[in-house]
Design an enzyme around this catalytic site. Structure first.
Site, PDB file in Angstrom:
ATOM      1  N   CYS A  41       0.855  -1.186   0.000  1.00 40.17           N
ATOM      2  CA  CYS A  41       0.000   0.000   0.000  1.00 40.17           C
ATOM      3  C   CYS A  41       0.890   1.236   0.000  1.00 40.17           C
ATOM      4  O   CYS A  41       2.065   1.136  -0.368  1.00 40.17           O
ATOM      5  CB  CYS A  41      -0.995  -0.018   1.164  1.00 40.17           C
ATOM      6  SG  CYS A  41      -0.300   0.266   2.799  1.00 40.17           S
ATOM      7  N   ASP A  80      -8.685   3.372   1.181  1.00 37.34           N
ATOM      8  CA  ASP A  80      -7.737   3.824   2.200  1.00 37.34           C
ATOM      9  C   ASP A  80      -8.525   4.388   3.382  1.00 37.34           C
ATOM     10  O   ASP A  80      -9.226   5.384   3.242  1.00 37.34           O
ATOM     11  CB  ASP A  80      -6.819   4.889   1.621  1.00 37.34           C
ATOM     12  CG  ASP A  80      -5.687   5.283   2.557  1.00 37.34           C
ATOM     13  OD1 ASP A  80      -5.691   4.851   3.728  1.00 37.34           O
ATOM     14  OD2 ASP A  80      -4.800   6.022   2.111  1.00 37.34           O
ATOM     15  N   ARG A 104      -3.533  -0.530   5.206  1.00 32.31           N
ATOM     16  CA  ARG A 104      -4.062  -1.625   4.393  1.00 32.31           C
ATOM     17  C   ARG A 104      -3.119  -2.814   4.280  1.00 32.31           C
ATOM     18  O   ARG A 104      -3.529  -3.953   4.534  1.00 32.31           O
ATOM     19  CB  ARG A 104      -4.417  -1.107   2.994  1.00 32.31           C
ATOM     20  CG  ARG A 104      -5.568  -0.125   3.024  1.00 32.31           C
ATOM     21  CD  ARG A 104      -5.827   0.505   1.683  1.00 32.31           C
ATOM     22  NE  ARG A 104      -4.833   1.541   1.417  1.00 32.31           N
ATOM     23  CZ  ARG A 104      -4.799   2.267   0.309  1.00 32.31           C
ATOM     24  NH1 ARG A 104      -5.676   2.043  -0.653  1.00 32.31           N
ATOM     25  NH2 ARG A 104      -3.883   3.210   0.150  1.00 32.31           N
TER      26      ARG A 104
END
Length: 160
Positions: free
Chosen positions: A7, A129, A13
């Site tokens: 990420c 996100d 994440r």
């Protein structure tokens, strides 16, 4: 098999995806056969633990992310990992660009995939996100990681 979750900063994440996969591999007796790591496309948080909201959400489900530390993805990761899983379009493009710097000169982008491609029922390609939102975003990311891990485990079994 070696898998890298990717990420932006490696604090929300990708550590969640790493932790969920590790948790399931351990539960299914596959932890010694699959190596899992995570990294960020940017070095904003190198050496930092995951975001406290990420840790708190995962702990609610018995997944401990506290030992993880952020790092930045590097060209050599294309040698170390069989599968690099991008959380969104920006990560996917960054991985493709970085692969051009791969020391071995390998240019096959087949080992770069979208993480949520393994969660067919999710109906999403990009994992949202949660960083700038509330706790519900971290909960959603965790649930999507659970869904993707189910498909990823099937993929792993098929390729072992």
């Amino acid at each position: 098999m070696n898998i890298l979750m990717v990420c932006t900063g490696n604090i929300c994440r990708s550590p969640t995806a790493e932790g969920v996969l590790r948790h399931h591999l351990q539960a299914q007796g596959l932890a010694d056969r699959v190596a899992v790591d995570s990294a960020g496309t940017h070095g904003y948080h190198i050496g930092d633990p995951p975001d406290p909201r990420t840790i708190r959400t995962a702990l609610q489900y018995g997944v401990d992310l506290r030992p993880l530390r952020a790092r930045q993805v590097e060209a050599a990761d294309f040698e170390r990992f069989d599968l690099l899983l991008a959380m969104d379009d920006g990560h996917y493009r960054a991985l493709q660009k970085l692969q051009l710097q791969n020391p071995s000169g390998q240019r096959n982008t087949g080992n770069i995939r979208y993480y949520l491609d393994f969660a067919a029922k999710a109906g999403l390609r990009e994992l949202p996100d949660p960083y700038y939102g509330g706790n519900d975003g971290f909960e959603r990311v965790f649930r999507l990681c659970e869904a993707a891990t189910e498909g990823l485990l099937a993929h792993i079994r098929q390729h072992m």
